[in-house]
Motif scaffolding. Structure first.
Motif, PDB file in Angstrom:
ATOM      1  N   GLN A 142       0.907  -1.142   0.007  1.00  0.00           N
ATOM      2  CA  GLN A 142       0.156   0.057   0.070  1.00  0.00           C
ATOM      3  C   GLN A 142       0.844   1.181  -0.070  1.00  0.00           C
ATOM      4  O   GLN A 142       0.454   2.255  -0.572  1.00  0.00           O
ATOM      5  N   VAL A 143       2.114   1.343   0.682  1.00  0.00           N
ATOM      6  CA  VAL A 143       2.974   2.383   0.544  1.00  0.00           C
ATOM      7  C   VAL A 143       3.405   2.559  -0.949  1.00  0.00           C
ATOM      8  O   VAL A 143       3.459   3.830  -1.447  1.00  0.00           O
ATOM      9  N   ASP A 144       3.857   1.351  -1.409  1.00  0.00           N
ATOM     10  CA  ASP A 144       4.234   1.586  -2.840  1.00  0.00           C
ATOM     11  C   ASP A 144       2.863   1.917  -3.955  1.00  0.00           C
ATOM     12  O   ASP A 144       3.328   2.736  -4.717  1.00  0.00           O
ATOM     13  N   ARG A 145       1.791   1.550  -3.537  1.00  0.00           N
ATOM     14  CA  ARG A 145       0.629   2.147  -4.450  1.00  0.00           C
ATOM     15  C   ARG A 145       0.504   3.626  -3.942  1.00  0.00           C
ATOM     16  O   ARG A 145       0.080   4.392  -5.060  1.00  0.00           O
ATOM     17  N   ALA A 146       0.469   4.129  -2.958  1.00  0.00           N
ATOM     18  CA  ALA A 146       0.308   5.442  -2.641  1.00  0.00           C
ATOM     19  C   ALA A 146       1.522   6.342  -3.440  1.00  0.00           C
ATOM     20  O   ALA A 146       1.333   7.350  -3.885  1.00  0.00           O
ATOM     21  N   MET A 147       2.604   5.889  -3.430  1.00  0.00           N
ATOM     22  CA  MET A 147       3.769   6.593  -3.827  1.00  0.00           C
ATOM     23  C   MET A 147       3.632   6.561  -5.507  1.00  0.00           C
ATOM     24  O   MET A 147       4.027   7.532  -6.251  1.00  0.00           O
ATOM     25  N   SER A 148       2.995   5.406  -6.098  1.00  0.00           N
ATOM     26  CA  SER A 148       2.855   5.672  -7.658  1.00  0.00           C
ATOM     27  C   SER A 148       1.786   6.462  -7.730  1.00  0.00           C
ATOM     28  O   SER A 148       1.739   7.420  -8.707  1.00  0.00           O
ATOM     29  N   ILE A 149       0.620   6.507  -6.970  1.00  0.00           N
ATOM     30  CA  ILE A 149      -0.287   7.510  -7.246  1.00  0.00           C
ATOM     31  C   ILE A 149      -0.005   9.034  -7.252  1.00  0.00           C
ATOM     32  O   ILE A 149      -0.290   9.696  -7.809  1.00  0.00           O
ATOM     33  N   ALA A 150       0.808   9.156  -5.915  1.00  0.00           N
ATOM     34  CA  ALA A 150       1.657  10.611  -5.884  1.00  0.00           C
ATOM     35  C   ALA A 150       2.492  10.850  -6.979  1.00  0.00           C
ATOM     36  O   ALA A 150       2.597  12.013  -7.373  1.00  0.00           O
ATOM     37  N   GLY A 151       3.100   9.861  -7.422  1.00  0.00           N
ATOM     38  CA  GLY A 151       4.374  10.428  -8.622  1.00  0.00           C
ATOM     39  C   GLY A 151       5.385  10.907  -7.965  1.00  0.00           C
ATOM     40  O   GLY A 151       5.408  11.280  -6.629  1.00  0.00           O
ATOM     41  N   THR A 152       6.413  10.888  -8.788  1.00  0.00           N
ATOM     42  CA  THR A 152       7.774  11.368  -8.298  1.00  0.00           C
ATOM     43  C   THR A 152       7.830  12.849  -8.294  1.00  0.00           C
ATOM     44  O   THR A 152       8.975  13.300  -7.557  1.00  0.00           O
TER      45      THR A 152
END
Length: 243
Positions: A142-152
């Motif tokens: 879920q952390v990885d998913r949140a970071m993907s949604i937020a973007g770099t």
């Protein structure tokens, strides 16, 4: 009160905690009465208290380069005071999506929904993980998913977790602490994968002095008011200030 100082995790201690988690998971799984990981089972939460900003506040916050916050019951309790502190200290508005009892999967769902509905600010505050002690193995995804949604291009600030419910048995308190350490280990590992992830070290700050657990927490989970609330919110503000 004295401003809390940031406490960086000791990587050796963090990974030792992870080793303890791995070694004890089998034993915890055998405890059916306490749930699969020893902390019990997540209770129904969708009818619990929530604090969600209006569309007008969300849009105003986005237009003024403020912060979107996604959290659980600690955010429900502390979000208003945090908004005042951010505005006073950094002149940053805050829009919140906080829901008591909500685990991180559904919190990340809310992040995705706000992105679709409103777009996101360049700084996101995630204050989620407390309710993942019941199934800590799913947290990293879920952390990885949140970071993907937020973007770099966005910075994500994530408050880590400290739970050891004093109203529960000693065995459950131990499981709560073990599962909190596991969650925090996953968050620390995620920071190595995502350069734009910043951890707010709430657990380390509490652990730095044993007396803090009794002073700054209620029943081993929620912040005391005003001391715990002020301390946690100040750690968040200082992390955001540091970028």
């Amino acid at each position: 009160m004295r401003k809390p100082t940031s406490v960086r995790p000791n990587r050796r201690q963090v990974f030792l905690a992870g080793a303890v988690v791995a070694a004890s998971t089998v034993a915890a799984t055998e405890s059916a009465s306490a749930g699969g990981f020893g902390s019990g089972n997540l209770a129904p939460w969708t009818g619990l208290t929530k604090a969600i900003s209006t569309p007008a506040t969300i849009e105003r916050t986005r237009q003024n380069n403020g912060i979107f916050m996604f959290g659980d019951s600690l955010g429900v309790q502390d979000g208003k005071a945090l908004a005042q502190r951010l505005l006073s200290a950094l002149n940053l508005p805050l829009a919140v999506n906080n829901w008591s009892g909500r685990p991180t999967k559904e919190t990340v769902d809310a992040l995705a929904q706000w992105k679709a509905d409103y777009g996101l600010t360049r700084r996101i505050l995630m204050a989620s993980g407390t309710n993942d002690i019941f199934t800590p193995s799913v947290f990293a995804a879920q952390v990885d998913r949140a970071m993907s949604i937020a973007g770099t291009s966005r910075t994500v600030f994530w408050v880590n977790t400290q739970v050891a419910r004093t109203t529960m048995s000693a065995a459950v308190q131990l499981a709560d602490q073990r599962n909190s350490a596991w969650i925090n280990l996953q968050l620390a590992d995620a920071q190595r994968r995502h350069p734009n992830l910043r951890i707010v070290h709430w657990a380390e700050w509490l652990a730095a002095k044993p007396s803090r657990l009794g002073t700054y927490l209620r029943q081993g989970i929620h912040t005391s008011v005003p001391y715990g609330q002020d301390a946690r919110n100040e750690l968040i503000v200082q992390a955001i200030k540091a970028g």
